[in-house]
Design an enzyme around this catalytic site. Structure first.
Site, PDB file in Angstrom:
ATOM      1  N   HIS A   1     -65.585 -28.336  97.294  1.00 28.48           N
ATOM      2  CA  HIS A   1     -64.529 -27.491  96.711  1.00 28.48           C
ATOM      3  C   HIS A   1     -65.194 -26.348  95.959  1.00 28.48           C
ATOM      4  CE1 HIS A   1     -61.511 -30.711  97.328  1.00 28.48           C
ATOM      5  NE2 HIS A   1     -62.553 -31.505  97.125  1.00 28.48           N
TER       6      HIS A   1
ATOM      7  N   ASP B   1     -68.348 -33.599  97.660  1.00 26.13           N
ATOM      8  CA  ASP B   1     -67.056 -33.547  96.965  1.00 26.13           C
ATOM      9  C   ASP B   1     -67.216 -32.938  95.572  1.00 26.13           C
ATOM     10  OD1 ASP B   1     -64.316 -33.777  96.636  1.00 26.13           O
ATOM     11  OD2 ASP B   1     -64.414 -35.850  95.941  1.00 26.13           O
TER      12      ASP B   1
ATOM     13  N   HIS C   1     -68.486 -31.651 102.550  1.00 33.38           N
ATOM     14  CA  HIS C   1     -67.223 -31.760 101.781  1.00 33.38           C
ATOM     15  C   HIS C   1     -67.411 -31.095 100.425  1.00 33.38           C
ATOM     16  CE1 HIS C   1     -63.525 -34.266 100.505  1.00 33.38           C
ATOM     17  NE2 HIS C   1     -63.797 -33.432  99.503  1.00 33.38           N
TER      18      HIS C   1
ATOM     19  N   HIS D   1     -65.388 -38.971 101.437  1.00 33.87           N
ATOM     20  CA  HIS D   1     -65.766 -39.575 100.149  1.00 33.87           C
ATOM     21  C   HIS D   1     -65.379 -41.055 100.038  1.00 33.87           C
ATOM     22  CE1 HIS D   1     -61.610 -38.589  99.284  1.00 33.87           C
ATOM     23  NE2 HIS D   1     -61.817 -37.385  98.813  1.00 33.87           N
TER      24      HIS D   1
HETATM   25  C1  NCD Z   1     -60.777 -33.036  94.355  1.00 36.70           C
HETATM   26  C2  NCD Z   1     -60.405 -31.691  93.711  1.00 36.70           C
HETATM   27  O1  NCD Z   1     -60.530 -31.565  92.474  1.00 36.70           O
HETATM   28  O2  NCD Z   1     -60.018 -30.770  94.432  1.00 36.70           O
HETATM   29  N1  NCD Z   1     -60.829 -34.027  93.317  1.00 36.70           N
HETATM   30  C3  NCD Z   1     -61.457 -35.231  93.369  1.00 36.70           C
HETATM   31  O3  NCD Z   1     -61.311 -35.989  92.418  1.00 36.70           O
HETATM   32  N2  NCD Z   1     -62.192 -35.590  94.384  1.00 36.70           N
HETATM   33  C4  NCD Z   1     -59.804 -33.377  95.423  1.00 36.70           C
HETATM   34  C5  NCD Z   1     -60.284 -34.457  96.367  1.00 36.70           C
HETATM   35  O4  NCD Z   1     -61.322 -34.311  97.016  1.00 36.70           O
HETATM   36  O5  NCD Z   1     -59.617 -35.483  96.492  1.00 36.70           O
HETATM   37 ZN    ZN Z   2     -62.766 -33.375  97.768  1.00 37.64          ZN
HETATM   38 ZN    ZN Z   3     -60.192 -36.135  98.392  1.00 33.83          ZN
END
Ligand code: NCD
Ligand code: ZN
Ligand code: ZN
Length: 343
Positions: free
Chosen positions: A16, A247, A14, A174
């Site tokens: 970003h 995450d 997971h 998460h």
């Molecule tokens: C994530 C993001 O910034 O894209 N933010 C977060 O607080 N986890 C989005 C997500 O995973 O929910």
């Molecule tokens: Zn996320």
């Molecule tokens: Zn999320």
């Protein structure tokens, strides 16, 4: 006391990485630690077609430093009207999963699902194709306390979804509560969960210690200590249902240090180090390899990586910030000393 640990090369299930210039900061951090990572599709606009996912994959690969071998695993963003026939196309192109954001639940989720029923034809196609649904599990109703939104989601959405699609592969992403840890521990083989390093290391006090600390703000938000302990217990149990998903969610520092700071903690620069710290503190370093390197590929039906990474008990100080396009990126625990270091 173990001074060193070697693991089969792990994956991040997971992650970003954003887009554009940002890729050149964050992709190298992840590629230095992980062989593969599941790339979240919450761009603006979101990644809703196979063609968009494949183009995004090429931009990510272009940011992988020479000599590192890293494979992004692409996902699509589920909307109210993502057509069912996109699923076969996506699967044939190597897209590994779809992401379900309840509309309004988190960063870039406005295009998310307003009502799960509207997606049932697509979920049906996913169940048939063996394509996993990755879930941001929080209800969005303003009348539900922010700290209860994950637990309420299980009752209101996850249990009915599971009943309607008994063989749909679901990853509860998460997880942050004892309710989620228990739900997953007792679920069948079609259900799994990712756990972040920060939810294993911190409880909600971290958000307020000595003043408000925006870099500890993410969604689902950090919870009470009993919940952190339940997550530690879940990953310590050796259950194959729990696996690594950082995450890691980079945002420009000025948008986190803001009157309405955005949600997301950046951990990719020291992800394995933070997991090692959490597993070590729980006395279960011997469980880290399955969590980081075996359980994820087993659930997704992929092979394990070859090669290995080594972590050493050695104090070092993570950088306070990184360049992030025109802005700055402040990692979680930047400028602090960390007890484990990747060799
Ligand atoms: C994530 C993001 O910034 O894209 N933010 C977060 O607080 N986890 C989005 C997500 O995973 O929910
Ligand atoms: Zn996320
Ligand atoms: Zn999320």
């Amino acid at each position: 006391m173990t001074g060193q640990i070697t693991l089969t090369r792990p994956d991040d299930w997971h992650l970003h990485v954003r887009d554009g210039q940002a890729l050149h900061t964050v992709v190298p951090h992840t590629a230095a630690q992980f062989a593969r990572a599941i790339i979240m599709p919450n761009l603006r606009p979101p990644v809703t077609t196979t063609a968009h996912a494949l183009a995004y994959k090429q931009r990510i690969l272009a940011a992988v430093p020479e000599g590192l071998d890293f494979q992004p695993l692409m996902t699509l963003y589920l909307t109210d009207n993502l057509p069912a026939d996109e699923i076969a196309r996506a699967r044939d192109a190597g897209v590994v999963a779809l992401k379900f954001y309840p509309a309004g639940a988190t960063t870039n989720s406005d295009a998310g699902v307003t009502e799960l029923r509207k997606t049932y034809a697509t979920l049906e196609a996913m169940q048939r194709a063996g394509m996993p649904l990755l879930v941001h599990g929080e209800v969005t109703s303003p009348e539900v306390d922010l700290f209860d939104r994950e637990a309420v989601f299980i009752e209101k959405q996850l249990i009915p979804l599971r009943r309607d699609f008994p063989e749909l592969k679901i990853v509860f992403e998460h997880i942050t509560t004892k309710e989620a840890a228990q739900y997953v521990a007792h679920a069948d083989r079609f259900t799994a969960a990712t756990v972040t390093a920060h939810h294993l290391l911190f409880n909600r006090n971290a958000l307020f210690s000595g003043g408000i600390r925006p870099h500890y703000y993410c969604l689902p938000v950090l919870k009470r200590e009993i919940h952190r302990q339940a997550l530690v217990q879940a990953v310590s149990s050796g259950s194959a249902k729990f696996f690594l998903g950082t995450d890691s969610a980079p945002h420009p520092a000025h948008l986190k240090e803001h009157a309405s700071g955005c949600a997301g903690c950046y951990t990719a620069h020291a992800a394995l180090e933070m997991y090692a710290e959490a597993f070590d503190a729980a006395g279960v370093l011997n469980r880290l390899e399955a969590f980081a390197s075996f359980n994820g590929p087993a659930f997704y039906g992929l092979s394990r990586n070859t090669g290995s990474v080594t972590l050493k008990r050695e104090t070092w100080t993570a950088p306070e910030s990184f360049a992030f396009g025109e802005a700055q990126l402040k990692p979680l625990r930047g400028g602090e000393s960390l007890p484990w270091r990747m060799v």
